[in-house]
Design a protein around this motif. Structure first.
Motif, PDB file in Angstrom:
ATOM      1  N   SER A 234       0.830  -1.197   0.000  1.00  0.00           N
ATOM      2  CA  SER A 234       0.000   0.000   0.000  1.00  0.00           C
ATOM      3  C   SER A 234       0.870   1.255   0.000  1.00  0.00           C
ATOM      4  CB  SER A 234      -0.913  -0.011   1.223  1.00  0.00           C
ATOM      5  OG  SER A 234      -1.719   1.125   1.244  1.00  0.00           O
ATOM      6  N   ALA A 235       1.918   1.259   0.807  1.00  0.00           N
ATOM      7  CA  ALA A 235       2.832   2.404   0.847  1.00  0.00           C
ATOM      8  C   ALA A 235       3.560   2.564  -0.488  1.00  0.00           C
ATOM      9  CB  ALA A 235       3.840   2.235   1.980  1.00  0.00           C
ATOM     10  N   MET A 236       3.936   1.462  -1.110  1.00  0.00           N
ATOM     11  CA  MET A 236       4.614   1.524  -2.401  1.00  0.00           C
ATOM     12  C   MET A 236       3.683   2.101  -3.474  1.00  0.00           C
ATOM     13  SD  MET A 236       6.684  -2.092  -2.271  1.00  0.00           S
ATOM     14  CE  MET A 236       7.528  -1.979  -3.827  1.00  0.00           C
ATOM     15  N   LEU A 237       2.399   1.708  -3.432  1.00  0.00           N
ATOM     16  CA  LEU A 237       1.440   2.232  -4.394  1.00  0.00           C
ATOM     17  C   LEU A 237       1.207   3.727  -4.206  1.00  0.00           C
ATOM     18  CD1 LEU A 237      -1.220  -0.622  -4.535  1.00  0.00           C
ATOM     19  CD2 LEU A 237       0.280   0.129  -6.383  1.00  0.00           C
TER      20      LEU A 237
ATOM     21  N   LYS B 294       5.681  -1.198 -12.868  1.00  0.00           N
ATOM     22  CA  LYS B 294       5.878  -1.450 -11.439  1.00  0.00           C
ATOM     23  C   LYS B 294       4.545  -1.351 -10.698  1.00  0.00           C
ATOM     24  CE  LYS B 294       8.802   0.017  -7.595  1.00  0.00           C
ATOM     25  NZ  LYS B 294       9.824   0.970  -7.160  1.00  0.00           N
ATOM     26  N   ARG B 295       3.743  -0.339 -11.026  1.00  0.00           N
ATOM     27  CA  ARG B 295       2.439  -0.163 -10.386  1.00  0.00           C
ATOM     28  C   ARG B 295       1.530  -1.357 -10.666  1.00  0.00           C
ATOM     29  NH1 ARG B 295      -0.096   3.588  -7.837  1.00  0.00           N
ATOM     30  NH2 ARG B 295      -2.344   3.725  -7.840  1.00  0.00           N
ATOM     31  N   ARG B 296       1.507  -1.808 -11.906  1.00  0.00           N
ATOM     32  CA  ARG B 296       0.661  -2.974 -12.248  1.00  0.00           C
ATOM     33  C   ARG B 296       1.111  -4.222 -11.488  1.00  0.00           C
ATOM     34  NH1 ARG B 296      -2.376  -2.257 -17.207  1.00  0.00           N
ATOM     35  NH2 ARG B 296      -1.858  -0.235 -18.104  1.00  0.00           N
ATOM     36  N   ASP B 297       2.415  -4.414 -11.382  1.00  0.00           N
ATOM     37  CA  ASP B 297       2.951  -5.571 -10.659  1.00  0.00           C
ATOM     38  C   ASP B 297       2.578  -5.511  -9.175  1.00  0.00           C
ATOM     39  OD1 ASP B 297       4.580  -7.945 -10.371  1.00  0.00           O
ATOM     40  OD2 ASP B 297       6.076  -6.644  -9.421  1.00  0.00           O
TER      41      ASP B 297
ATOM     42  N   GLY C  20      -3.191   6.153 -11.447  1.00  0.00           N
ATOM     43  CA  GLY C  20      -3.742   6.144 -12.794  1.00  0.00           C
ATOM     44  C   GLY C  20      -3.018   5.161 -13.689  1.00  0.00           C
ATOM     45  N   ALA C  21      -3.476   5.137 -14.926  1.00  0.00           N
ATOM     46  CA  ALA C  21      -2.919   4.219 -15.914  1.00  0.00           C
ATOM     47  C   ALA C  21      -2.241   5.007 -17.035  1.00  0.00           C
ATOM     48  CB  ALA C  21      -4.023   3.344 -16.489  1.00  0.00           C
TER      49      ALA C  21
ATOM     50  N   LYS D 289       0.141  -8.055  -6.901  1.00  0.00           N
ATOM     51  CA  LYS D 289       0.602  -8.666  -5.659  1.00  0.00           C
ATOM     52  C   LYS D 289      -0.293  -8.261  -4.490  1.00  0.00           C
ATOM     53  CE  LYS D 289       5.462  -8.998  -6.945  1.00  0.00           C
ATOM     54  NZ  LYS D 289       6.817  -8.491  -6.695  1.00  0.00           N
ATOM     55  N   PHE D 290      -0.707  -6.988  -4.461  1.00  0.00           N
ATOM     56  CA  PHE D 290      -1.584  -6.486  -3.407  1.00  0.00           C
ATOM     57  C   PHE D 290      -2.913  -7.247  -3.415  1.00  0.00           C
ATOM     58  CE2 PHE D 290      -4.714  -3.471  -1.701  1.00  0.00           C
ATOM     59  CZ  PHE D 290      -4.099  -3.090  -0.520  1.00  0.00           C
ATOM     60  N   LYS D 291      -3.456  -7.469  -4.603  1.00  0.00           N
ATOM     61  CA  LYS D 291      -4.715  -8.204  -4.738  1.00  0.00           C
ATOM     62  C   LYS D 291      -4.558  -9.644  -4.244  1.00  0.00           C
ATOM     63  CE  LYS D 291      -8.200  -9.533  -8.106  1.00  0.00           C
ATOM     64  NZ  LYS D 291      -8.579  -9.564  -9.519  1.00  0.00           N
TER      65      LYS D 291
END
Length: 105
Positions: A23-26, A77-80, A32-33, A84-86
Motif C-alpha cells: 500500500s505504501a509503495m502504491l 511497477k504499479r501494475r505488478d 492512474g494508468a 501482488k496487493f490483490k
C-alpha cells in the motif's frame, strides 16, 4: 489444533505487514494508468486517472523523450504491485476464514 491456529495467525501477521508495505509503495507511485496514443507519426503518453466521478487525462510527454521510459517503468511497477496487493488481500481473507473455522472447533 492450537499449533495450526498459531501458524495461521503468524501468516496473517506477515501478510498484513506485506499488505501495508504494498500500500505504501502504491502511494509513492503516480495514480492512474499510462496510455499511449499515436497521433500522426508520433506517440504521446497520457496519465488517465479518476478525480471523483470524472476521468481525467493528463499529458505527460512524447514517446521519444527520455522521460517516456521512466513512465513506462513506473506503470509496469504499479501494475505488478497492484497484482501482488490483490493476491495478498485474497490470502488474508482465506486465512481469516480458516482461523474462524478453527476457533469454532
Amino acid at each position: 489444533m492450537s499449533i495450526v491456529n498459531g501458524i495461521l495467525k503468524e501468516e496473517l501477521d506477515r501478510l498484513e505487514r506485506l499488505q501495508a508495505k504494498y500500500s505504501a509503495m502504491l502511494e509513492a507511485l503516480p495514480k492512474g494508468a499510462l496510455r499511449k496514443k499515436k497521433i500522426g507519426q508520433k506517440i504521446y503518453f497520457y496519465l488517465v486517472s479518476r478525480k471523483g466521478d470524472q476521468i481525467v487525462t493528463e499529458y505527460l510527454c512524447q514517446g521519444d523523450s527520455p522521460e517516456a521510459k521512466s513512465f513506462e517503468e513506473q506503470d509496469a511497477k504499479r501494475r505488478d504491485i497492484k497484482s501482488k496487493f490483490k493476491s495478498v488481500k485474497e490470502d488474508i481473507a482465506e486465512i481469516k476464514k480458516a482461523i474462524g473455522k478453527f476457533a469454532r472447533k
